[in-house]
Design a protein around this motif. Sequence first.
Motif, PDB file in Angstrom:
ATOM      1  N   PHE A   1     -47.426 -30.701  28.466  1.00 36.51           N
ATOM      2  CA  PHE A   1     -47.236 -30.981  29.882  1.00 36.51           C
ATOM      3  C   PHE A   1     -46.685 -32.389  30.113  1.00 36.51           C
ATOM      4  O   PHE A   1     -45.959 -32.616  31.083  1.00 36.51           O
ATOM      5  N   LEU A   2     -47.010 -33.310  29.242  1.00 32.19           N
ATOM      6  CA  LEU A   2     -46.432 -34.647  29.348  1.00 32.19           C
ATOM      7  C   LEU A   2     -44.934 -34.608  29.057  1.00 32.19           C
ATOM      8  O   LEU A   2     -44.143 -35.268  29.738  1.00 32.19           O
ATOM      9  N   ALA A   3     -44.531 -33.822  28.074  1.00 33.07           N
ATOM     10  CA  ALA A   3     -43.103 -33.652  27.780  1.00 33.07           C
ATOM     11  C   ALA A   3     -42.390 -32.987  28.955  1.00 33.07           C
ATOM     12  O   ALA A   3     -41.298 -33.404  29.356  1.00 33.07           O
ATOM     13  N   VAL A   4     -43.016 -31.971  29.531  1.00 40.80           N
ATOM     14  CA  VAL A   4     -42.430 -31.294  30.689  1.00 40.80           C
ATOM     15  C   VAL A   4     -42.344 -32.263  31.867  1.00 40.80           C
ATOM     16  O   VAL A   4     -41.329 -32.323  32.576  1.00 40.80           O
ATOM     17  N   SER A   5     -43.390 -33.038  32.075  1.00 34.68           N
ATOM     18  CA  SER A   5     -43.398 -34.025  33.146  1.00 34.68           C
ATOM     19  C   SER A   5     -42.274 -35.040  32.971  1.00 34.68           C
ATOM     20  O   SER A   5     -41.616 -35.432  33.939  1.00 34.68           O
TER      21      SER A   5
ATOM     22  N   GLY B   1     -35.803 -51.238  19.456  1.00 33.58           N
ATOM     23  CA  GLY B   1     -34.358 -51.078  19.328  1.00 33.58           C
ATOM     24  C   GLY B   1     -33.942 -49.861  18.526  1.00 33.58           C
ATOM     25  O   GLY B   1     -32.782 -49.720  18.164  1.00 33.58           O
ATOM     26  N   ILE B   2     -34.873 -48.968  18.254  1.00 35.16           N
ATOM     27  CA  ILE B   2     -34.556 -47.748  17.517  1.00 35.16           C
ATOM     28  C   ILE B   2     -33.655 -46.871  18.385  1.00 35.16           C
ATOM     29  O   ILE B   2     -33.966 -46.601  19.540  1.00 35.16           O
ATOM     30  N   GLU B   3     -32.533 -46.458  17.813  1.00 34.44           N
ATOM     31  CA  GLU B   3     -31.614 -45.573  18.527  1.00 34.44           C
ATOM     32  C   GLU B   3     -31.929 -44.124  18.163  1.00 34.44           C
ATOM     33  O   GLU B   3     -31.856 -43.751  16.996  1.00 34.44           O
ATOM     34  N   LEU B   4     -32.281 -43.330  19.147  1.00 33.94           N
ATOM     35  CA  LEU B   4     -32.577 -41.913  18.933  1.00 33.94           C
ATOM     36  C   LEU B   4     -31.798 -41.066  19.922  1.00 33.94           C
ATOM     37  O   LEU B   4     -31.579 -41.485  21.066  1.00 33.94           O
ATOM     38  N   ASN B   5     -31.405 -39.878  19.471  1.00 39.14           N
ATOM     39  CA  ASN B   5     -30.792 -38.941  20.414  1.00 39.14           C
ATOM     40  C   ASN B   5     -31.910 -38.373  21.288  1.00 39.14           C
ATOM     41  O   ASN B   5     -33.094 -38.605  21.021  1.00 39.14           O
ATOM     42  N   PRO B   6     -31.572 -37.639  22.353  1.00 42.38           N
ATOM     43  CA  PRO B   6     -32.625 -37.131  23.253  1.00 42.38           C
ATOM     44  C   PRO B   6     -33.694 -36.289  22.552  1.00 42.38           C
ATOM     45  O   PRO B   6     -34.880 -36.419  22.852  1.00 42.38           O
ATOM     46  N   LEU B   7     -33.299 -35.457  21.603  1.00 41.73           N
ATOM     47  CA  LEU B   7     -34.281 -34.643  20.887  1.00 41.73           C
ATOM     48  C   LEU B   7     -35.190 -35.517  20.017  1.00 41.73           C
ATOM     49  O   LEU B   7     -36.410 -35.328  19.986  1.00 41.73           O
ATOM     50  N   GLY B   8     -34.617 -36.494  19.358  1.00 40.48           N
ATOM     51  CA  GLY B   8     -35.412 -37.419  18.549  1.00 40.48           C
ATOM     52  C   GLY B   8     -36.382 -38.213  19.403  1.00 40.48           C
ATOM     53  O   GLY B   8     -37.539 -38.445  19.013  1.00 40.48           O
TER      54      GLY B   8
ATOM     55  N   ARG C   1     -37.673 -37.230  22.273  1.00 32.92           N
ATOM     56  CA  ARG C   1     -38.718 -36.310  22.703  1.00 32.92           C
ATOM     57  C   ARG C   1     -39.699 -36.049  21.557  1.00 32.92           C
ATOM     58  O   ARG C   1     -40.911 -35.999  21.758  1.00 32.92           O
ATOM     59  N   CYS C   2     -39.187 -35.903  20.333  1.00 29.96           N
ATOM     60  CA  CYS C   2     -40.055 -35.687  19.162  1.00 29.96           C
ATOM     61  C   CYS C   2     -40.948 -36.889  18.905  1.00 29.96           C
ATOM     62  O   CYS C   2     -42.131 -36.731  18.572  1.00 29.96           O
ATOM     63  N   LEU C   3     -40.396 -38.091  19.052  1.00 34.89           N
ATOM     64  CA  LEU C   3     -41.203 -39.303  18.889  1.00 34.89           C
ATOM     65  C   LEU C   3     -42.363 -39.297  19.875  1.00 34.89           C
ATOM     66  O   LEU C   3     -43.519 -39.510  19.489  1.00 34.89           O
TER      67      LEU C   3
END
Length: 129
Positions: free
Chosen positions: A11-15, A99-106, A108-110
């Motif tokens: 639910f936090l991810a959905v939020s 400063g870690i560069e992540l794509n949107p999926l990365g 969200r996974c973090l």
Amino acid sequence: MEILWFYIAVFLAVSDEIHSRIMWGLFADFYILLAGVIKESVASNIRLWIVHEGLEALFHFVVLSLVFLAAGLGVVALEIGILAALIHMTVDMYHEYSGIELNPLGHRCLHFTIESIFFILVFAAGVPT
């Protein structure tokens, strides 16, 4: 109730997705103007960013508290809302600061991984559910 930590993380991810879509989709112009007003009020980019994260945390607190109140958890729902907002804000701040560069999926996974571990530890410590 053994997997309440999982529901909270989901639910936090959905939020977070709802927040992004509402703010950058429906209210993008308002969001940009609000950022300008806040920037003029706080006079630095770091303070602007902290206020932004605080407002986002407030959004997550409200959403998660309402979801878990509706699920019948009573006062525990408010505790979940507070903890979820704080851990989400902490992960966002650390992620930006590092400063870690992540794509949107990365990204969200973090969030999902750290937030899940956090709530597993919270519920393992005996917080009533």
